[in-house]
Write an enzyme that holds these catalytic residues in place. Structure first.
Site, PDB file in Angstrom:
ATOM      1  N   LYS A  25       0.867  -0.721  -0.496  1.00  0.00           N
ATOM      2  CA  LYS A  25      -0.398  -0.202  -0.184  1.00  0.00           C
ATOM      3  C   LYS A  25       1.271   1.232   0.188  1.00  0.00           C
ATOM      4  O   LYS A  25       0.439   2.662   0.266  1.00  0.00           O
ATOM      5  CB  LYS A  25      -0.873  -0.135   1.438  1.00  0.00           C
ATOM      6  CG  LYS A  25      -2.383  -0.832   1.368  1.00  0.00           C
ATOM      7  CD  LYS A  25      -2.387  -0.920   0.495  1.00  0.00           C
ATOM      8  CE  LYS A  25      -3.894  -1.931   0.163  1.00  0.00           C
ATOM      9  NZ  LYS A  25      -4.027  -3.498  -0.439  1.00  0.00           N
ATOM     10  N   THR A  71      11.552  -3.351   1.547  1.00  0.00           N
ATOM     11  CA  THR A  71      10.619  -4.452   2.496  1.00  0.00           C
ATOM     12  C   THR A  71      10.701  -5.826   2.279  1.00  0.00           C
ATOM     13  O   THR A  71      12.132  -5.975   1.828  1.00  0.00           O
ATOM     14  CB  THR A  71       8.789  -4.194   1.817  1.00  0.00           C
ATOM     15  OG1 THR A  71       8.247  -5.245   3.199  1.00  0.00           O
ATOM     16  CG2 THR A  71       8.670  -4.726   0.519  1.00  0.00           C
ATOM     17  N   LYS A  75      14.997  -6.226   4.525  1.00  0.00           N
ATOM     18  CA  LYS A  75      15.596  -5.167   5.374  1.00  0.00           C
ATOM     19  C   LYS A  75      17.371  -4.946   6.263  1.00  0.00           C
ATOM     20  O   LYS A  75      17.335  -4.235   6.355  1.00  0.00           O
ATOM     21  CB  LYS A  75      15.121  -5.480   6.084  1.00  0.00           C
ATOM     22  CG  LYS A  75      13.066  -4.578   6.168  1.00  0.00           C
ATOM     23  CD  LYS A  75      12.038  -4.316   6.922  1.00  0.00           C
ATOM     24  CE  LYS A  75      11.391  -4.195   6.431  1.00  0.00           C
ATOM     25  NZ  LYS A  75      10.612  -3.812   7.828  1.00  0.00           N
ATOM     26  N   ASP A 111      10.061   1.335  11.238  1.00  0.00           N
ATOM     27  CA  ASP A 111       9.325   0.448  11.823  1.00  0.00           C
ATOM     28  C   ASP A 111       8.818   1.417  13.325  1.00  0.00           C
ATOM     29  O   ASP A 111       8.440   1.668  13.593  1.00  0.00           O
ATOM     30  CB  ASP A 111       9.751  -0.700  11.771  1.00  0.00           C
ATOM     31  CG  ASP A 111       9.612  -0.657   9.886  1.00  0.00           C
ATOM     32  OD1 ASP A 111       8.732  -0.364   8.943  1.00  0.00           O
ATOM     33  OD2 ASP A 111      10.370  -2.366   9.526  1.00  0.00           O
ATOM     34  N   GLY A 136       7.968 -12.095  21.430  1.00  0.00           N
ATOM     35  CA  GLY A 136       8.565 -12.678  19.962  1.00  0.00           C
ATOM     36  C   GLY A 136      10.226 -11.986  20.248  1.00  0.00           C
ATOM     37  O   GLY A 136      10.098 -11.019  21.100  1.00  0.00           O
ATOM     38  N   ARG A 161      10.710 -18.356  22.407  1.00  0.00           N
ATOM     39  CA  ARG A 161      10.664 -19.466  22.100  1.00  0.00           C
ATOM     40  C   ARG A 161      12.078 -20.170  22.210  1.00  0.00           C
ATOM     41  O   ARG A 161      12.360 -21.140  22.113  1.00  0.00           O
ATOM     42  CB  ARG A 161       9.584 -20.544  21.555  1.00  0.00           C
ATOM     43  CG  ARG A 161       8.090 -20.625  21.797  1.00  0.00           C
ATOM     44  CD  ARG A 161       7.496 -21.694  21.026  1.00  0.00           C
ATOM     45  NE  ARG A 161       6.525 -22.027  21.265  1.00  0.00           N
ATOM     46  CZ  ARG A 161       5.484 -21.468  21.030  1.00  0.00           C
ATOM     47  NH1 ARG A 161       5.453 -21.021  19.707  1.00  0.00           N
ATOM     48  NH2 ARG A 161       4.201 -21.984  21.401  1.00  0.00           N
ATOM     49  N   GLY A 256      -1.868  -2.938  15.163  1.00  0.00           N
ATOM     50  CA  GLY A 256      -0.240  -2.448  13.873  1.00  0.00           C
ATOM     51  C   GLY A 256      -0.518  -1.531  12.520  1.00  0.00           C
ATOM     52  O   GLY A 256       0.618  -1.320  12.119  1.00  0.00           O
TER      53      GLY A 256
END
Length: 296
Positions: A25, A71, A75, A111, A136, A161, A256
Site C-alpha cells: 500500500k 520491505t 531489510k 518501523d 517475540g 521460544r 498495527g
C-alpha cells in the site's frame, strides 16, 4: 483524450523494493502525500529478488533515485550495499528507508518510529518509566526494543521460544542502554508474575494473522490487568484473538495498522523535510482502510 502532465523531466523518483511486492500500500501512501504537498515526484513498486539486489541498488544509484523503501526479504541484506546507516538502524540491524544524499545512499529504520508515533497518538500515553513486555524476538521485536530503550522505559522483558534470539536482543540493549532488559521462555513459571508487573504488552509474533487466525502468541490463554495497554503489530484481522482477550479484561488495545501508516509518514518526512500533520495522517489511514482490496 486527456493530456497527462503530472510526470515530466523534473519528476523525482521514489519506490519500494521487495519480493513479493504486489500487496504493498506504500505507493498509495506516498503518491497521496506528494500530491498533498504539491511535490513533483512519483513512487512505484519495484520487484527485486535477492540475487539481483546489488545490481538493482547500483542501478538506482546511477539513476539518481531520490529515495526508496525496503520491505521483506531485503531489510537486513541491503545494509551492505549502502554508503551510510543511521545509528538506530545499525542497532536494529535492519533498514526500511533509504535516502539519496548527494549521491550517497543512507539507510534508516522508520518501523519503530512508526510504532512509537502510533502508540502515543492512538493510546494517548508514552513509555517513560514504563515496564514493557515484548512477545517475540524477531526483527520487529529488535527494532522496537531499541526504540523503547531510547524512550526511557524502566524495564523491558522479552518472551520467546528461541532463547538465543531473546538473549541476543537483551545483550544488545544492556550494552547500549544499561541493565534494563531481561528475557524468559514462554513456559516459564514466572511468566504471569512478570506480565502482571508490565504496564505495556506488545505482540510482535505472527499469531492471529490470517494463517494463524485462532492462535495467540505461544498459544497461551492470557490473563490481563484492566490497567494494562496491549498492542499487536498484526493489523489484519483488525482484532486478533490476543487483542480480544485483552479487551475482555478491560484493557486499552490497538492493532498495527497505524504503525504501518506512520512508518510511511516518517519515511516521507526523512525524504522531503515536510512534517505531516497528525490529522492528515489519520485521514490517510482512514482512506486506505476503505480501499476495496484492503485485507479485512
Amino acid at each position: 483524450m486527456e493530456v497527462v502532465n503530472f510526470v515530466n523531466g523534473k519528476t523525482e523518483l521514489y519506490g519500494i523494493l521487495g519480493d513479493p511486492i504486489e500487496h504493498t500500500k506504500s505507493p498509495f501512501i506516498h503518491n497521496t502525500l506528494f500530491k498533498q504537498f504539491n511535490i513533483n515526484a512519483i513512487y512505484i513498486p519495484i520487484h527485486v529478488n535477492e540475487v539481483c539486489l546489488e545490481n538493482v541498488i547500483n542501478g538506482l544509484k546511477a539513476q539518481n533515485i531520490s529515495g526508496f523503501n525496503v520491505t521483506v526479504p531485503h531489510k537486513k541484506s541491503i545494509i551492505k550495499y549502502l554508503d551510510d546507516i543511521s545509528h538506530d538502524a545499525l542497532l536494529m540491524g535492519a533498514v526500511n528507508t533509504v535516502k539519496n544524499i548527494q549521491g550517497r545512499l543512507k539507510g534508516y529504520n522508520t518501523d519503530a518510529e512508526g510504532f512509537v508515533r502510533d502508540f502515543k497518538e492512538g493510546l494517548d500515553t508514552n513509555f517513560k518509566d514504563k515496564r514493557v513486555m515484548i512477545l517475540g524476538a524477531g526483527g520487529t521485536a529488535r527494532a522496537l526494543a531499541v526504540k523503547l530503550a531510547s524512550e526511557g522505559i524502566e524495564h523491558l522483558t522479552l518472551v520467546n521460544r528461541t532463547e538465543e534470539n531473546a538473549k541476543n536482543i537483551t545483550e544488545l540493549i544492556k550494552n547500549n542502554y544499561g541493565g534494563i532488559a531481561s528475557y524468559m521462555l514462554p513456559d516459564s513459571t514466572k511468566l504471569f508474575d512478570q506480565m502482571s508487573q508490565s504496564h505495556i504488552i506488545i505482540n510482535t509474533t505472527p499469531a492471529g494473522m490470517s494463517t494463524y487466525l485462532d492462535s495467540t502468541p505461544f498459544n497461551i490463554d492470557y490473563v490481563f490487568d484492566k490497567n494494562q495497554v496491549v498492542y499487536d503489530v498484526v493489523y489484519s484481522p483488525e482484532k486478533t484473538k490476543f487483542l480480544l482477550q485483552a479487551e475482555s479484561y478491560g484493557c486499552k488495545t490497538r492493532n498495527g495498522f497505524g504503525m504501518l501508516i506512520n512508518q510511511g509518514v516518517s519515511a516521507f518526512e526523512i525524504w522531503t523535510g515536510n512534517i505531516v500533520p497528525r490529522q492528515m495522517a489519520i485521514e490517510l489511514l482512514n482512506k486506505i482502510i476503505k480501499m476495496k482490496d484492503f485485507p479485512k
